[in-house]
Enzyme design. Structure first.
Site, PDB file in Angstrom:
ATOM      1  N   ASN A  64       0.689 -32.028  -9.140  1.00 50.47           N
ATOM      2  CA  ASN A  64       0.428 -33.426  -8.771  1.00 50.47           C
ATOM      3  C   ASN A  64      -0.929 -33.807  -9.345  1.00 50.47           C
ATOM      4  O   ASN A  64      -1.791 -32.944  -9.511  1.00 50.47           O
ATOM      5  CB  ASN A  64       0.428 -33.554  -7.235  1.00 50.47           C
ATOM      6  CG  ASN A  64       0.340 -34.998  -6.782  1.00 50.47           C
ATOM      7  OD1 ASN A  64      -0.742 -35.570  -6.671  1.00 50.47           O
ATOM      8  ND2 ASN A  64       1.472 -35.607  -6.530  1.00 50.47           N
ATOM      9  N   ALA A  65      -1.113 -35.105  -9.594  1.00 48.01           N
ATOM     10  CA  ALA A  65      -2.392 -35.590 -10.118  1.00 48.01           C
ATOM     11  C   ALA A  65      -3.530 -35.261  -9.157  1.00 48.01           C
ATOM     12  O   ALA A  65      -4.689 -35.111  -9.574  1.00 48.01           O
ATOM     13  CB  ALA A  65      -2.318 -37.089 -10.364  1.00 48.01           C
ATOM     14  N   CYS A  72       2.780 -23.523  -5.780  1.00 47.42           N
ATOM     15  CA  CYS A  72       3.223 -22.453  -6.680  1.00 47.42           C
ATOM     16  C   CYS A  72       4.738 -22.252  -6.573  1.00 47.42           C
ATOM     17  O   CYS A  72       5.356 -22.547  -5.542  1.00 47.42           O
ATOM     18  CB  CYS A  72       2.559 -21.136  -6.308  1.00 47.42           C
ATOM     19  SG  CYS A  72       0.779 -21.090  -6.530  1.00 47.42           S
ATOM     20  N   GLU A  74       6.305 -19.454  -6.197  1.00 51.58           N
ATOM     21  CA  GLU A  74       6.677 -18.457  -5.191  1.00 51.58           C
ATOM     22  C   GLU A  74       6.842 -19.087  -3.817  1.00 51.58           C
ATOM     23  O   GLU A  74       7.800 -18.798  -3.091  1.00 51.58           O
ATOM     24  CB  GLU A  74       5.604 -17.364  -5.107  1.00 51.58           C
ATOM     25  CG  GLU A  74       5.443 -16.543  -6.375  1.00 51.58           C
ATOM     26  CD  GLU A  74       4.446 -17.120  -7.370  1.00 51.58           C
ATOM     27  OE1 GLU A  74       4.306 -18.367  -7.445  1.00 51.58           O
ATOM     28  OE2 GLU A  74       3.806 -16.338  -8.075  1.00 51.58           O
ATOM     29  N   CYS A 111      -0.547 -15.613  -6.646  1.00 59.72           N
ATOM     30  CA  CYS A 111      -1.908 -15.912  -6.181  1.00 59.72           C
ATOM     31  C   CYS A 111      -2.082 -15.416  -4.744  1.00 59.72           C
ATOM     32  O   CYS A 111      -1.105 -15.064  -4.056  1.00 59.72           O
ATOM     33  CB  CYS A 111      -2.177 -17.414  -6.272  1.00 59.72           C
ATOM     34  SG  CYS A 111      -1.442 -18.364  -4.933  1.00 59.72           S
ATOM     35  N   CYS A 114       0.035 -17.193  -2.002  1.00 60.46           N
ATOM     36  CA  CYS A 114       1.456 -16.802  -1.982  1.00 60.46           C
ATOM     37  C   CYS A 114       1.610 -15.399  -1.419  1.00 60.46           C
ATOM     38  O   CYS A 114       2.560 -15.114  -0.665  1.00 60.46           O
ATOM     39  CB  CYS A 114       2.050 -16.894  -3.388  1.00 60.46           C
ATOM     40  SG  CYS A 114       2.211 -18.598  -3.964  1.00 60.46           S
TER      41      CYS A 114
HETATM   42  N1  THU Z   1       1.135 -20.792 -10.378  1.00 58.27           N
HETATM   43  C1  THU Z   1       2.298 -20.380  -9.785  1.00 58.27           C
HETATM   44  O1  THU Z   1       3.227 -21.174  -9.574  1.00 58.27           O
HETATM   45  N2  THU Z   1       2.407 -19.078  -9.439  1.00 58.27           N
HETATM   46  C2  THU Z   1       1.488 -18.121  -9.747  1.00 58.27           C
HETATM   47  O2  THU Z   1       1.705 -16.953  -9.436  1.00 58.27           O
HETATM   48  C3  THU Z   1       0.251 -18.487 -10.435  1.00 58.27           C
HETATM   49  C4  THU Z   1       0.013 -19.927 -10.614  1.00 58.27           C
HETATM   50  C5  THU Z   1       1.052 -22.189 -10.804  1.00 58.27           C
HETATM   51  C6  THU Z   1       0.138 -23.064 -10.010  1.00 58.27           C
HETATM   52  C7  THU Z   1      -0.199 -24.131 -11.025  1.00 58.27           C
HETATM   53  O3  THU Z   1       0.847 -25.113 -11.042  1.00 58.27           O
HETATM   54  C8  THU Z   1      -0.173 -23.408 -12.349  1.00 58.27           C
HETATM   55  O4  THU Z   1       0.579 -22.233 -12.141  1.00 58.27           O
HETATM   56  C9  THU Z   1      -1.540 -23.050 -12.887  1.00 58.27           C
HETATM   57  O5  THU Z   1      -2.285 -22.358 -11.947  1.00 58.27           O
END
Ligand code: THU
Length: 159
Positions: A64-65, A72, A74, A111, A114
């Site tokens: 999102n902006a 994420c 996950e 991350c 998650c």
């Molecule tokens: N992101 C994930 O969806 N999962 C991860 O394990 C690492 C990061 C996404 C969050 C964000 O949309 C983009 O990757 C950059 O951080």
């Protein structure tokens, strides 16, 4: 002063070396990178969460902006599973990611937020969640979410 070390067991497989069911889950995560909404990071992440009864819930990262609003891949998959099948334990999660150059060579791992969210499900159901992390070099397989989050804050001290 004393010191201790925490070892994390990581198995490293070629994708086609994995059992068929794991390969299928990883391929679902790979496919889900196609539904990522990531116009800000240009980093597309897909996740496939398999439950103990065989149901699979899918997710991808949604941005999102207002950056912190995004979520994420996950947790998108996990929250969908938890909302739709609240009584079924998660059993395994596969994660894949690609950037402007293609799928990452070295697997991306979830991350901290998650890990924390999935760890609580692991504890709640008393069942480890296997973790499959895809990279073009190969797939890392970890036995549990706890193995990815040692020295956990798991809420047990809240009383
Ligand atoms: N992101 C994930 O969806 N999962 C991860 O394990 C690492 C990061 C996404 C969050 C964000 O949309 C983009 O990757 C950059 O951080």
């Amino acid at each position: 002063m004393k010191e201790f070390h925490i070892d994390i067991p990581v198995q490293f497989f070629a994708l086609d070396e994995l059992p068929q069911s794991d390969q299928d889950l990883v391929r679902k995560a790979i496919d889900m990178t196609g539904t990522s909404y990531s116009p800000y990071s240009h980093f597309s992440v897909g996740a496939a969460l398999e439950l103990a009864d065989g149901q699979v819930f899918l997710g991808s990262n949604q941005e999102n902006a207002v950056f912190p609003v995004g979520l994420c891949a996950e947790r998108t998959a996990f929250f969908a599973a938890s909302a739709n099948a609240p009584d079924v334990a998660p059993a395994a999660i596969a994660i894949a990611a690609r950037n402007a150059e293609g799928f990452v060579a070295k697997p991306v791992s979830p991350c901290g937020s998650c890990r924390q969210a999935l760890l609580e499900a692991e504890m709640r159901f008393g069942r480890p969640i296997r973790v499959l992390l895809y990279g073009t070099d190969g797939v890392y397989v970890l036995p549990s979410m706890r193995s990815l989050l040692p020295l956990t804050f798991d809420g047990t001290e809240l009383v």
